[in-house]
Each structure stands twice: as structure tokens, then as C-alpha cells.
Design an enzyme around this catalytic site. Structure first.
Site, PDB file in Angstrom:
ATOM      1  N   SER A 103       0.850  -1.207   0.040  1.00 30.43           N
ATOM      2  CA  SER A 103       0.083   0.149   0.020  1.00 30.43           C
ATOM      3  C   SER A 103       0.875   1.346  -0.105  1.00 30.43           C
ATOM      4  CB  SER A 103      -0.938  -0.167   1.401  1.00 30.43           C
ATOM      5  OG  SER A 103      -0.294  -0.061   2.280  1.00 30.43           O
ATOM      6  N   THR A 160     -40.722  25.261  -7.444  1.00 35.98           N
ATOM      7  CA  THR A 160     -40.837  23.941  -6.749  1.00 35.98           C
ATOM      8  C   THR A 160     -41.482  23.005  -7.759  1.00 35.98           C
ATOM      9  OG1 THR A 160     -43.238  24.466  -6.140  1.00 35.98           O
ATOM     10  CG2 THR A 160     -41.676  24.835  -4.431  1.00 35.98           C
ATOM     11  N   HIS A 161     -41.130  21.822  -7.849  1.00 35.18           N
ATOM     12  CA  HIS A 161     -41.138  20.990  -8.947  1.00 35.18           C
ATOM     13  C   HIS A 161     -40.572  21.505 -10.278  1.00 35.18           C
ATOM     14  CE1 HIS A 161     -44.092  18.956  -6.223  1.00 35.18           C
ATOM     15  NE2 HIS A 161     -44.406  20.285  -5.811  1.00 35.18           N
ATOM     16  N   SER A 203     -17.719  24.375 -27.997  1.00 31.23           N
ATOM     17  CA  SER A 203     -18.122  23.323 -28.450  1.00 31.23           C
ATOM     18  C   SER A 203     -17.141  22.950 -29.824  1.00 31.23           C
ATOM     19  CB  SER A 203     -19.453  23.194 -29.175  1.00 31.23           C
ATOM     20  OG  SER A 203     -19.312  22.082 -30.279  1.00 31.23           O
ATOM     21  N   LYS A 223     -22.006  27.344 -28.945  1.00 28.51           N
ATOM     22  CA  LYS A 223     -22.285  26.895 -27.579  1.00 28.51           C
ATOM     23  C   LYS A 223     -21.204  27.517 -26.806  1.00 28.51           C
ATOM     24  CE  LYS A 223     -24.467  23.969 -26.437  1.00 28.51           C
ATOM     25  NZ  LYS A 223     -24.228  22.320 -26.691  1.00 28.51           N
ATOM     26  N   GLU A 238     -20.657  20.321 -14.566  1.00 26.49           N
ATOM     27  CA  GLU A 238     -21.129  19.310 -15.076  1.00 26.49           C
ATOM     28  C   GLU A 238     -20.039  18.224 -14.236  1.00 26.49           C
ATOM     29  OE1 GLU A 238     -22.307  19.148 -19.335  1.00 26.49           O
ATOM     30  OE2 GLU A 238     -21.800  21.120 -19.183  1.00 26.49           O
ATOM     31  N   LYS A 256      -7.748   4.214   3.170  1.00 29.22           N
ATOM     32  CA  LYS A 256      -7.171   5.387   2.663  1.00 29.22           C
ATOM     33  C   LYS A 256      -7.269   5.836   1.110  1.00 29.22           C
ATOM     34  CE  LYS A 256      -3.820   2.878   4.563  1.00 29.22           C
ATOM     35  NZ  LYS A 256      -4.613   2.208   5.567  1.00 29.22           N
TER      36      LYS A 256
END
Ligand code: ARG
Length: 458
Positions: free
Chosen positions: A22, A154-155, A276, A282, A289, A324
Site C-alpha cells: 500500500s 418547486t417541482h 464546442s 455553444k 457538469e 485510505k
């Protein structure tokens, strides 16, 4: 030569030995391992387990090794099984027989746990600084946004208007919990394992309390058997890093959505976007991301580690060596993601006009209902009335701001002349009252509180 060669007739099979090596991973623990050994050597000397001369020679030797390793990291390499074997080999090479006395009464089982505890206590504050920097970037954005408005969701459907500052402070609030969770993980690591021996404790008259003090621990582990297999502090650390990554991922997702063409509330700086290779128009949020993507990796480290621990009988088992890689990977994943997220957030531009345009319209429906409530209409009834208005406005492609007085009156005789004034985004945020709300005064106070928190961190 291994640390355990005396017991065996022959040399280990390279295939089996190499599998267990290790050192490539735990070499990161070098300075912690040496620090633990210096304290142990001091204690062996004080307790007269080894002579003063030997103890001094060991300490001088270890200090020289530490210095060399810190000056030149490439020094910390070799064919050794792990960092503990490396340090001991170097010590014996340097000072001879006295070095062979260092491991008296001690086991690598307690040593490796000690090293990892020292490491985490040394490194967690660095991660906390990263968290604080991102909180700082959110606070800056909140400050710069002033009184600008945006919709909350919301949603993922428009819900109610909020101050843009409120949005940034929402993420700051989650990050501050991460800061606390990291502190909790550091606290959990704050227990001395030395004195536990391989599993049953040591039979030499070392003073564990003095050792704990020397190494900066506030307590000693409760049970030597537990200590040799306990990696709960690792699980807590991996949980703290996973949840922090989850928060970074959600922040990233918000910013990815709100900087896209469909929303356009914020603009990504050219410096934190990518283009891009094919589509010239783009402007992609790659760093965000990647933060979102790496969150899966951090969660994997946590769940992987829990799975490793679950079947272990008590006492040390080699499976524990896997801790580790999980810790170092989670640490670097969070540290780099924090830096990337702070860089992107710090350079976000706000498009006030687009953000505010999205707050007008039907998301003021709750405020219109609240207006009726203020006139004595029961909320459930008000909800129905306004629901009917929304249905009609939707069918006609209009919103509350286009209603003329007769239309208000037609919807309910309880609407007075001042009804249109209640149906604005500005009035909506102003009407909120609680300290956690988007009321501008409350938000100003939250911002101040957040600034004070950052200042007290130093
Ligand atoms: N490299 C080992 C680990 O990380 C050190 C402890 C070895 N102990 C043993 N009994 N083989 O867990």
C-alpha cells in the site's frame, strides 16, 4: 525484507506480496507516521522501556528522515510494504540497532489508524477553508444582486418571487452545514489509538494520556479491540464529503439551468465556460457538469467503504487498508470541486431584466389569495377563487397585471382598488415576515450574519 520475515521460511511470492503493498497510496501519511513515531519513541524513553540514549537517537533519526521527506518528496519511495515499513527501514539504515527498538510494544494496526486520524485532523481544516471560500463567493453574489428578483421553483415550476440574494444564501446555508459536518468528522478522529497494541493493549508502562497530549488528541480510544478495527471516523468523513458534494452538485444544477438559454437569469463568464468543437454558438458549463458528475464518485466512496466494513469480524483485518484510497480520493474530489465551483460562482453575471421578467405573472397567485385572506376570506375559499382566475388568465394568455378593475371585481367583490398593487413581485417579497423568508430586511440580516460567520473563521 519485510517487517515479519522471521516467522517465514522463504521470501513472499511477489504476486501475493505486491497485491498487499500500500506504500504507493499511504506514502501521503509519511509526516503523520513520523510524528506518531517520534511521540512513541519519547514515551518509550520516559517510561524507560528503551534507554534514554536510544530514545534520543531514534528521535534525532526520525527528525532527519522527516526533514528529508518534506524537502524532497521523491525520498518517500521504495520497495516497502507500506509507509510504516519505509520509515522503520530508513531509521535502521540511519541509526542501526537503536532503530530496531522503535516498534517495541506497538503494532501497525494502531499505528495506521493513528496516522489516518492525524492526517484527517491536519487536512479537514483545508477542506473547510474551501467550503468557506465558496460561501464567500455566494455572499458576494448575494451582495451584488441588491434588490434584484427572480422566481423560486418547486417541482421545477415557477413558484414564488424571491430576491436573487435569497437564492445565493440558500446555497450558503447548505454549505455551512457541510462545514460543521467536517468539523464533526475531525472530532470523531480526535482519539489516540496508541496503547492499543495489535488488539489487546500494550504491556509496556507507557502513559497514554501523556501520549495523547503530545500528539494533540483530546481523548484516548475506549477499547483496544474496537480501536484496531474502528474506522467509523472514516465513514463519517466520507459522509461529510459526500453530502458536501451533493450540495455542490445541486448548486451546479441550478446554475446550469439558470444560465441556459431558456432561463438566462445568469451569464457564465467566458473564463468558466467551454466551447464546442463543432457548434460555434455553444457556451457550455463543463466545470459544473464535472462537479455534478464527480458527486457520484464521492457517494461511491462512502457506500463502497460501508460495504467493506460491514462483514468484518472484530479486530484488525487487512480489508481496512482500503480506507485510505477512499479518504484521499474523496478529499481531492471535494477540494478540487470546491475550487471549481467557487471560480464559476464568483464570476457569474446577473441578468436582472430576464430574472425579474420571470417573476411577473401567475406565480403571484399566492399573494392574490393572501390579499383575499387579509380581507377576511377563508384561505381555502380564496385559493379556489384565485384558481379560477388563473384558469381564465391561462386560457387567454394573460396574467394578473393585465386585469382591469372590473375584472378584479368580477372575480370577487372582496378585491379593492389596491388589489393590483398586491399582485407584484416586489410586494410579494416585501410581504414575507419570518427571519428565514425572502423579505428584504430578513435577507439583509442573513447576509450580515453570513459575513460575520466568515469573519469569525478568520
Ligand atoms: N497497510 C496496513 C493498512 O493500511 C497497515 C496495517 C497492517 N497491519 C497488519 N496487521 N497487516 O491497514
Amino acid at each position: 525484507m519485510t517487517l515479519w520475515s522471521g516467522r517465514f521460511d522463504g521470501a513472499p511470492d511477489p504476486a501475493a506480496f505486491d497485491f498487499g503493498v500500500s506504500f504507493g497510496i499511504d506514502r501521503v501519511l509519511f509526516q503523520d507516521d513520523v510524528a506518531g513515531s517520534i511521540a512513541w519513541a519519547e514515551e518509550l524513553g520516559r517510561a524507560e522501556v528503551v534507554s534514554r540514549d536510544d530514545s534520543d537517537a531514534i528521535i534525532v533519526g526520525l527528525r532527519a528522515i522527516l526533514e528529508e521527506g518534506l524537502r524532497d518528496p521523491s525520498f518517500v519511495t521504495g520497495p516497502d510494504e507500506d509507509v510504516h515499513s519505509f520509515v522503520e527501514r530508513k531509521l535502521i539504515e540511519r541509526i542501526g540497532d537503536a532503530g530496531r527498538r522503535l516498534h517495541t510494544g506497538r503494532s501497525r494496526n494502531e499505528q495506521v489508524s493513528l496516522d489516518l486520524r492525524l492526517y484527517l485532523r491536519r487536512r479537514i481544516p483545508e477542506l473547510q477553508r474551501g467550503v468557506a471560500s465558496l460561501v464567500g463567493a455566494c455572499v458576494e453574489q448575494a451582495e451584488q444582486a441588491g434588490q434584484a428578483l427572480m422566481p423560486s421553483y418547486t417541482h421545477l415550476r415557477r413558484a414564488q418571487p424571491v430576491l436573487v440574494s435569497h437564492f445565493f444564501l440558500c446555497h450558503a446555508a447548505a454549505l455551512r452545514r457541510d462545514h460543521g459536518r467536517l468539523a464533526t468528522a475531525a472530532d470523531e478522529a480526535d482519539a489516540l489509538t496508541l496503547g492499543s497494541g495489535a488488539v489487546a493493549g500494550t504491556s509496556y508502562p507507557v502513559d497514554a494520556t501523556r501520549l495523547a497530549r503530545a500528539l494533540g488528541f483530546s481523548r484516548i480510544v475506549a477499547n483496544s479491540m474496537d480501536a484496531s478495527s474502528d474506522r467509523d471516523f472514516v465513514a463519517s468523513f466520507l459522509y461529510a464529503t459526500s453530502l458536501a458534494m451533493v450540495h455542490l452538485s445541486r448548486l451546479s444544477e441550478d446554475v446550469i439551468i439558470f444560465t441556459g438559454e431558456e432561463h438566462g437569469f445568469f451569464e457564465l463568464s467566458d473564463a468558466s465556460a467551454t466551447g464546442s468543437s463543432m457548434m460555434p454558438q455553444k457556451k457550455n458549463p463543463d466545470p459544473l457538469e464535472l462537479v455534478r458528475g464527480k458527486t457520484g464518485r464521492a457517494i461511491g466512496r462512502l457506500t463502497g467503504w460501508l460495504a467493506t466494513m460491514k462483514g468484518l469480524p472484530s479486530g484488525y483485518n487487512k480489508d481496512l487498508q482500503e480506507d485510505k484510497e477512499a479518504v484521499f480520493d474523496a478529499e481531492v474530489t471535494l477540494a478540487t470541486s470546491l475550487v471549481a465551483a467557487a471560480a464559476v460562482v464568483g464570476r457569474l453575471g446577473l441578468n436582472v431584466e430576464r430574472a425579474e421578467r420571470a417573476t411577473s405573472g401567475l406565480l403571484l397567485a399566492t399573494d392574490v389569495a393572501d390579499y383575499l385572506v387579509s380581507r377576511g376570506v377563508p384561505f381555502r375559499r380564496a385559493h379556489e377563487v384565485v384558481g379560477g382566475m388563473v384558469r381564465r388568465l391561462l386560457a387567454e394568455g394573460r396574467d394578473f397585471s393585465s386585469l382591469d378593475p372590473s375584472e378584479w371585481a368580477e372575480a370577487s367583490e372582496m378585491f379593492g382598488e389596491d388589489a393590483p398593487r398586491a399582485a407584484t413581485a416586489r410586494a410579494s417579497v416585501q410581504a414575507r415576515r419570518t427571519p428565514q423568508s425572502t423579505n428584504p430586511d430578513a435577507v439583509r440580516q442573513s447576509l450580515e450574519e453570513c459575513r460575520t460567520w466568515l469573519e469569525t473563521l478568520g
